[in-house]
Structure formats: C-alpha cells, structure tokens
Design a protein around this motif. Sequence first.
Motif, mmCIF file in Angstrom:
data_model
loop_
_atom_site.group_PDB
_atom_site.id
_atom_site.type_symbol
_atom_site.label_atom_id
_atom_site.label_comp_id
_atom_site.label_asym_id
_atom_site.label_seq_id
_atom_site.Cartn_x
_atom_site.Cartn_y
_atom_site.Cartn_z
ATOM 1 N N SER A 1 19.664 47.873 24.892
ATOM 2 C CA SER A 1 18.902 49.083 24.612
ATOM 3 C C SER A 1 17.491 48.754 24.127
ATOM 4 O O SER A 1 16.646 49.634 24.050
ATOM 5 C CB SER A 1 19.627 49.932 23.571
ATOM 6 O OG SER A 1 19.737 49.212 22.355
ATOM 7 N N LYS A 2 17.264 47.478 23.781
ATOM 8 C CA LYS A 2 15.947 47.056 23.298
ATOM 9 C C LYS A 2 15.458 45.896 24.150
ATOM 10 O O LYS A 2 16.258 45.108 24.655
ATOM 11 C CB LYS A 2 16.026 46.573 21.843
ATOM 12 C CG LYS A 2 16.538 47.583 20.869
ATOM 13 C CD LYS A 2 16.665 46.932 19.490
ATOM 14 C CE LYS A 2 17.387 47.840 18.515
ATOM 15 N NZ LYS A 2 17.618 47.170 17.233
ATOM 16 N N ILE A 3 14.158 45.786 24.246
ATOM 17 C CA ILE A 3 13.595 44.696 25.034
ATOM 18 C C ILE A 3 12.373 44.127 24.322
ATOM 19 O O ILE A 3 11.633 44.856 23.650
ATOM 20 C CB ILE A 3 13.257 45.167 26.479
ATOM 21 C CG1 ILE A 3 13.021 43.973 27.390
ATOM 22 C CG2 ILE A 3 12.093 46.137 26.468
ATOM 23 C CD1 ILE A 3 13.073 44.325 28.865
ATOM 24 N N TYR A 4 12.197 42.813 24.429
ATOM 25 C CA TYR A 4 11.073 42.100 23.820
ATOM 26 C C TYR A 4 10.402 41.249 24.890
ATOM 27 O O TYR A 4 11.062 40.801 25.834
ATOM 28 C CB TYR A 4 11.545 41.115 22.729
ATOM 29 C CG TYR A 4 12.356 41.700 21.619
ATOM 30 C CD1 TYR A 4 11.766 42.023 20.414
ATOM 31 C CD2 TYR A 4 13.731 41.885 21.754
ATOM 32 C CE1 TYR A 4 12.519 42.543 19.365
ATOM 33 C CE2 TYR A 4 14.483 42.400 20.717
ATOM 34 C CZ TYR A 4 13.889 42.728 19.520
ATOM 35 O OH TYR A 4 14.624 43.233 18.491
ATOM 36 N N SER A 5 9.130 40.972 24.726
ATOM 37 C CA SER A 5 8.425 40.043 25.618
ATOM 38 C C SER A 5 7.250 39.452 24.856
ATOM 39 O O SER A 5 6.981 39.845 23.720
ATOM 40 C CB SER A 5 7.920 40.765 26.877
ATOM 41 O OG SER A 5 6.816 41.588 26.553
ATOM 42 N N ASN B 1 22.781 47.307 17.961
ATOM 43 C CA ASN B 1 22.942 46.726 16.618
ATOM 44 C C ASN B 1 22.528 45.245 16.552
ATOM 45 O O ASN B 1 22.696 44.608 15.529
ATOM 46 C CB ASN B 1 24.370 46.917 16.109
ATOM 47 C CG ASN B 1 25.395 46.295 17.039
ATOM 48 O OD1 ASN B 1 25.059 45.564 17.961
ATOM 49 N ND2 ASN B 1 26.657 46.610 16.796
ATOM 50 N N GLY B 2 22.012 44.701 17.619
ATOM 51 C CA GLY B 2 21.504 43.327 17.612
ATOM 52 C C GLY B 2 22.578 42.255 17.675
ATOM 53 O O GLY B 2 22.298 41.078 17.454
ATOM 54 N N THR B 3 23.815 42.631 17.988
ATOM 55 C CA THR B 3 24.887 41.631 18.045
ATOM 56 C C THR B 3 24.904 40.888 19.373
ATOM 57 O O THR B 3 25.417 39.778 19.450
ATOM 58 C CB THR B 3 26.266 42.288 17.817
ATOM 59 O OG1 THR B 3 26.455 43.321 18.787
ATOM 60 C CG2 THR B 3 26.383 42.833 16.410
ATOM 61 N N VAL B 4 24.369 41.494 20.407
ATOM 62 C CA VAL B 4 24.275 40.832 21.708
ATOM 63 C C VAL B 4 22.800 40.686 22.037
ATOM 64 O O VAL B 4 22.044 41.648 22.059
ATOM 65 C CB VAL B 4 24.997 41.647 22.813
ATOM 66 C CG1 VAL B 4 24.801 40.972 24.168
ATOM 67 C CG2 VAL B 4 26.475 41.804 22.499
ATOM 68 N N ARG B 5 22.451 39.456 22.289
ATOM 69 C CA ARG B 5 21.034 39.170 22.576
ATOM 70 C C ARG B 5 20.974 38.264 23.803
ATOM 71 O O ARG B 5 21.434 37.117 23.755
ATOM 72 C CB ARG B 5 20.413 38.493 21.355
ATOM 73 C CG ARG B 5 18.939 38.312 21.456
ATOM 74 C CD ARG B 5 18.386 37.723 20.154
ATOM 75 N NE ARG B 5 16.960 37.583 20.273
ATOM 76 C CZ ARG B 5 16.087 38.045 19.403
ATOM 77 N NH1 ARG B 5 16.503 38.647 18.325
ATOM 78 N NH2 ARG B 5 14.803 37.883 19.607
ATOM 79 N N LEU B 6 20.412 38.766 24.881
ATOM 80 C CA LEU B 6 20.283 37.997 26.115
ATOM 81 C C LEU B 6 18.865 37.433 26.173
ATOM 82 O O LEU B 6 17.898 38.176 26.291
ATOM 83 C CB LEU B 6 20.556 38.887 27.328
ATOM 84 C CG LEU B 6 21.907 39.604 27.334
ATOM 85 C CD1 LEU B 6 21.991 40.568 28.503
ATOM 86 C CD2 LEU B 6 23.047 38.601 27.366
#
Length: 183
Positions: free
Chosen positions: A117-121, A153-158
């Motif tokens: 649900s969240k994305i970073y770059s 909730n930040g528990t899964v981070r790809l």
Amino acid sequence: MGLETVIKDIMGAAQTEANMVNADADAEVSQILDDVRQTAKKIMGDRLAKAEDDIKRLRQQEISSANLEVKRTMLNARKEVLDKVYDNAIETIASLPETKQEELLKAIIDENDSNGSKIYSNKDSEELVKKLSSLEYTGNIDCIGGLIIENDNGTVRLDYTYDIIMKNVNEQSLKQTSDILFG
C-alpha cells in the motif's frame, strides 16, 4: 757374579714386561682412537644428514610460503577486478536513460503493486514512481534507483532497489563472473 746375573734377569724381565705393557697400551690407545674416529664420523654423518633434511624442509616451507603469497596476490587482484566490474555495473545502472528507468520501474510496479500500500524510491525517481503507481508515495530512500513496496503496517517490505538487486545478482553469479573473466 750371581747377583749381577739375577739383577740382569730381573731387569730383562721387567723391560720385557714394560715393553708388553707399552705395546698393550699402544694397542688400546689405537683402538680408542679408532673408536673415537668412527664415532666422530657417525656424528658428522648424522649431523650432515640432519642439516640436509633441515635444508630440504626449509626450502619446501619457503616454496610453500611463496606459492601461498602468489595465490593470495592473485586472489586480491581478482577481487579488485571483480569489485571494479561491480562498480562499473552500478555506475551503468545509475546512469540509465530515463526511458530505460521508466521501463524497469514500470515492470517492477506492474508485478508488485498489489502486494503493498506504500511505495518508496530515490529522489530522482519520485515523480516517475508517483506517475506509474497507484500506491501511496511515502518518501525517499537512499539508493541508486528502484523502489521499495511496503504493506500498511510495515511488516512486509519488498525491496526492489537496484542496490539490493545488484548485490543479490553479484552474490549469486560471482563464481560465474569470475570464470568468465579469469577462465
């Protein structure tokens, strides 16, 4: 006259006995000297053989040490070359044209958008990632490119940053790369 004859006989017998004692002593001295010479030859031979063995052992140790140092130097040189290849690959990826960057990011987003649900770059790709993804853009990360997708909730981070992808590819293909470069 009888006393002189007895004295001569005693003197003659004493002289004969003295000569025999001297001959026995000379023979014994000669035997002792021969034994000492034989012992000295044996000791000298043993020490010479030990010295030759020590020289062979030391020579073998020096050769082994030199071979080990040559191998260590070769491995260090190979590592330097592999590090340079890795660094060049990182530089090439970091300097990909924007069209290629967009293709790569689009492929990663299309495949993984539904996993978070969240994305970073990184800062350079921020606008492009916002354009390509429907996920909430939550910030910049320090990387050469790529992105990270995270659940609520930040528990899964790809982690699909190029840094991590390159690191994994490098670890998996290090032997193959080494074989290609060094035979």
